[in-house]
Design an enzyme around this catalytic site. Structure first.
Site, mmCIF file in Angstrom:
data_model
loop_
_atom_site.group_PDB
_atom_site.id
_atom_site.type_symbol
_atom_site.label_atom_id
_atom_site.label_comp_id
_atom_site.label_asym_id
_atom_site.label_seq_id
_atom_site.Cartn_x
_atom_site.Cartn_y
_atom_site.Cartn_z
ATOM 1 N N LYS A 94 0.856 -1.189 0.000
ATOM 2 C CA LYS A 94 0.000 0.000 0.000
ATOM 3 C C LYS A 94 0.893 1.239 0.000
ATOM 4 C CE LYS A 94 -2.527 1.363 3.828
ATOM 5 N NZ LYS A 94 -1.993 2.719 4.116
ATOM 6 N N GLU A 118 -9.184 7.696 4.112
ATOM 7 C CA GLU A 118 -9.016 8.014 5.543
ATOM 8 C C GLU A 118 -9.542 9.401 5.865
ATOM 9 O OE1 GLU A 118 -5.187 7.102 7.202
ATOM 10 O OE2 GLU A 118 -5.647 8.079 9.106
HETATM 11 O O1 KIV Z 1 -0.735 2.571 8.847
HETATM 12 C C1 KIV Z 1 -1.923 2.326 9.031
HETATM 13 O O2 KIV Z 1 -2.334 1.763 10.055
HETATM 14 C C2 KIV Z 1 -2.875 2.749 8.008
HETATM 15 C C3 KIV Z 1 -4.328 2.681 8.359
HETATM 16 C C4 KIV Z 1 -4.687 3.790 9.250
HETATM 17 C C5 KIV Z 1 -5.179 2.634 7.144
HETATM 18 O O3 KIV Z 1 -2.493 3.146 6.960
#
Ligand code: KIV
Length: 271
Positions: free
Chosen positions: A120, A189
């Protein structure tokens, strides 16, 4: 709705079918073997090894300091635990913003050294070339829009994003760009619920919300927050399922007391 534990391993294709069938996607962070074992066994669809590890594991104020090596360490521990969930790992700050080659090399390290299933990264049009390059190498990518904590010093605050029309429009454009670049999903988010609903309806790929209302295709929380381990952290979007801080604090106090009073160990607790 009961969890279908028959599914062997959740894939990006499973998530696409879930969106199509209207089944909500459950996603939660984990950073270590013990917690990931419990989370996976409970029927989680996606485990995110988030760079929030920088905050909740390492005690930093932001997500910026965590390194690629540290993310790989956490991710490898989670991968060893999870039998069912899809494991998505955050590309940490500084490991992909330079150029798309750097982004690909970081993603490859996460896949090879941790055994993750996907990565991600944060941003829209700015990261399109990197997203395309990583996906061309066969690595699934999840996007992240709205409040993107790696840009906290640009935003200056952790408040709700995209309340104004211009930022909302950019977010809608970015979501489509990420979808066209090949992302299998996108985290939204801290944005208004109505905007998240609009984005969710406009995309073929699933949206996963955190502080983005009920219309997203799935929800994600930071496990330490939902278990009540992060003392004093209670934003409006967070549902806290336990107060583990109090529970653990109480247990540890009892242990200290038992040691001091010599009631531990007793006759049955020795050889
Ligand atoms: O790093 C993380 O925990 C995240 C979430 C808040 C989606 O990116």
């Amino acid at each position: 709705m009961s969890v279908n534990k028959e599914i062997k391993r959740i894939t990006t294709h499973t998530l696409q079918s879930m969106k199509h069938d209207g089944e909500k996607i459950a996603m939660l962070t984990s950073y270590d073997f013990s917690m990931a074992t419990i989370v996976d066994d409970a029927g989680m669809d996606i485990i995110l090894v988030g760079d929030s590890a920088s905050n909740v594991m390492a005690g930093h104020e932001t997500t910026l300091p965590i390194t690629l090596d540290q993310m790989i360490y956490h991710a490898a521990s989670v991968v060893r635990a999870a039998k069912r969930a899809l494991i998505v790992v955050d590309l940490p700050f500084g490991s992909y913003q330079g150029n798309s080659k750097e982004a690909l090399n970081s993603a490859i390290r996460i896949m090879k050294e941790a055994g993750a299933h996907a990565v991600k990264l944060e941003g829209g049009i700015e990261v399109r070339e990197s997203v395309e390059r990583i996906i061309t190498a066969g690595i699934p990518v999840m996007g992240h829009l709205g409040l993107t904590p790696q840009s906290i010093y640009k935003f200056g605050t952790y408040t709700v994003r995209a309340k104004e029309e211009a930022e909302a429009q950019k977010l809608k454009d970015d979501a489509l760009i990420l979808q066209e670049a090949g992302c299998f999903g996108v985290v939204l988010e801290k944005i208004p619920a109505k905007l998240a609903e609009e984005v969710t309806k406009s995309l073929r790929i699933p949206t996963i919300g955190i502080g983005a209302g009920p219309s997203c295709d799935g929800q994600v929380l930071v496990i330490n927050d939902m278990l009540g381990l992060t003392k004093g952290f209670k934003p409006r979007f967070l549902r806290q399922y336990l107060d583990l801080y109090q529970e653990i604090n109480g247990a540890v106090k009892s242990y200290v007391n038992d040691v001091k009073t010599q009631s531990f160990p007793n006759e049955k607790e020795q050889y």
